[in-house]
Scaffold this active site. Structure first.
Site, PDB file in Angstrom:
ATOM      1  N   GLY A 142     -38.931  -8.922 -23.168  1.00 28.14           N
ATOM      2  CA  GLY A 142     -39.612  -7.737 -22.668  1.00 28.14           C
ATOM      3  C   GLY A 142     -38.707  -6.910 -21.779  1.00 28.14           C
ATOM      4  O   GLY A 142     -37.488  -7.037 -21.806  1.00 28.14           O
ATOM      5  N   CYS A 143     -39.314  -6.054 -20.978  1.00 25.13           N
ATOM      6  CA  CYS A 143     -38.555  -5.145 -20.111  1.00 25.13           C
ATOM      7  C   CYS A 143     -37.532  -5.906 -19.281  1.00 25.13           C
ATOM      8  O   CYS A 143     -37.867  -6.873 -18.582  1.00 25.13           O
ATOM      9  CB  CYS A 143     -39.519  -4.390 -19.203  1.00 25.13           C
ATOM     10  SG  CYS A 143     -38.689  -3.354 -17.990  1.00 25.13           S
ATOM     11  N   PHE A 144     -36.294  -5.460 -19.339  1.00 27.04           N
ATOM     12  CA  PHE A 144     -35.241  -6.194 -18.624  1.00 27.04           C
ATOM     13  C   PHE A 144     -35.327  -6.052 -17.111  1.00 27.04           C
ATOM     14  O   PHE A 144     -34.704  -6.815 -16.392  1.00 27.04           O
ATOM     15  CB  PHE A 144     -33.841  -5.826 -19.116  1.00 27.04           C
ATOM     16  CG  PHE A 144     -33.562  -4.373 -19.383  1.00 27.04           C
ATOM     17  CD1 PHE A 144     -34.134  -3.347 -18.650  1.00 27.04           C
ATOM     18  CD2 PHE A 144     -32.683  -4.018 -20.407  1.00 27.04           C
ATOM     19  CE1 PHE A 144     -33.845  -2.018 -18.895  1.00 27.04           C
ATOM     20  CE2 PHE A 144     -32.392  -2.687 -20.674  1.00 27.04           C
ATOM     21  CZ  PHE A 144     -32.971  -1.679 -19.906  1.00 27.04           C
ATOM     22  N   TRP A 145     -36.117  -5.114 -16.601  1.00 30.92           N
ATOM     23  CA  TRP A 145     -36.268  -5.021 -15.148  1.00 30.92           C
ATOM     24  C   TRP A 145     -36.857  -6.303 -14.581  1.00 30.92           C
ATOM     25  O   TRP A 145     -36.364  -6.845 -13.589  1.00 30.92           O
ATOM     26  CB  TRP A 145     -37.180  -3.854 -14.774  1.00 30.92           C
ATOM     27  CG  TRP A 145     -36.684  -2.498 -15.132  1.00 30.92           C
ATOM     28  CD1 TRP A 145     -35.420  -2.132 -15.496  1.00 30.92           C
ATOM     29  CD2 TRP A 145     -37.467  -1.287 -15.156  1.00 30.92           C
ATOM     30  NE1 TRP A 145     -35.370  -0.780 -15.752  1.00 30.92           N
ATOM     31  CE2 TRP A 145     -36.600  -0.239 -15.550  1.00 30.92           C
ATOM     32  CE3 TRP A 145     -38.809  -1.009 -14.896  1.00 30.92           C
ATOM     33  CZ2 TRP A 145     -37.047   1.075 -15.678  1.00 30.92           C
ATOM     34  CZ3 TRP A 145     -39.255   0.299 -15.024  1.00 30.92           C
ATOM     35  CH2 TRP A 145     -38.382   1.329 -15.405  1.00 30.92           C
TER      36      TRP A 145
END
Length: 219
Positions: A53-56
């Site tokens: 998912g979102c790498f943040w």
């Protein structure tokens, strides 16, 4: 940027500061067993590449792990030529948003990183999506950096599946492909933007869940 779209509908909640200032509640780490197989410690620092998912949020969780020296957000599984956020967001480049984790194997093992990955860093039962984000760039995938990592990842997926650790099947893929760092504004996004609505709603609970579920591993 499609990961911002869900917040257009939040209206007064965001405008009123609820999503920006409210304390994050912890997500619950899934209680999964440790892997039976692991990568033997080797001299020097080692690298793991994981997509979920979102790498943040992935970056934020693994930056909290004791023994991790560096985490870089980026794109894995596609070519260098199309490894940009704008192109990856078309969902036609074959990349997954991923993180490259540099770690000291004397302090934390590859299998331990996988345990954090499967337990709290993302949901391995969601196919081509995580939370509000959908598309193959948000898929669950492990990108082993050597044959032993590949064997450990496959064995752990099989172990968790046999243990019925989740109510749904694990969809995590073991893939090959290079890793390309993302743009500078994505690096350290969690640390630099603690009041960002996406961070508050999706990533702060995940980091809190890691610290609650793995206190011995947290910095």
């Amino acid at each position: 940027m499609k990961r911002l779209l869900p917040f257009l509908a939040m209206g007064a909640a965001v405008a009123g500061g609820v999503a920006l200032t409210g304390a994050a509640s912890a997500e619950r780490a899934v209680p999964i067993p440790a892997a039976r197989a692991d990568v033997a410690p080797a001299p020097g620092l080692q690298t793991a590449v994981l997509a979920g998912g979102c790498f943040w949020g992935m970056e934020a969780v693994f930056e909290q792990v004791r023994g991790v020296r560096d985490v870089v957000a980026g794109y894995a599984g596609g070519t260098r030529a199309t490894a940009t956020y704008d192109q990856v967001s078309t969902e036609r480049t074959g990349h997954a948003e991923a993180v490259r984790i540099t770690y000291d194997p004397r302090q934390v093992s590859y299998a331990t990183l996988l345990r954090v990955y499967f337990s709290i860093a993302h949901d391995p039962t969601e196919l081509n999506r995580q939370g509000p984000d959908s598309g193959p760039s948000y898929r669950s995938a492990v990108f082993p950096q050597n044959p032993r990592q590949a064997a450990v990842a496959r064995a752990y997926i099989a172990q968790l599946g046999a243990a019925h650790a989740y109510p749904q099947p694990i969809v995590t893929r073991v893939e090959t492909g290079g890793f390309f760092p993302a743009e500078a504004y994505h690096q350290g996004f969690y640390r630099k933007n603690p009041a960002h609505p996406y961070i508050v709603m999706w990533d702060k609970p995940k980091v809190a869940g890691f610290k609650a579920g793995f206190p011995a591993l947290a910095r």
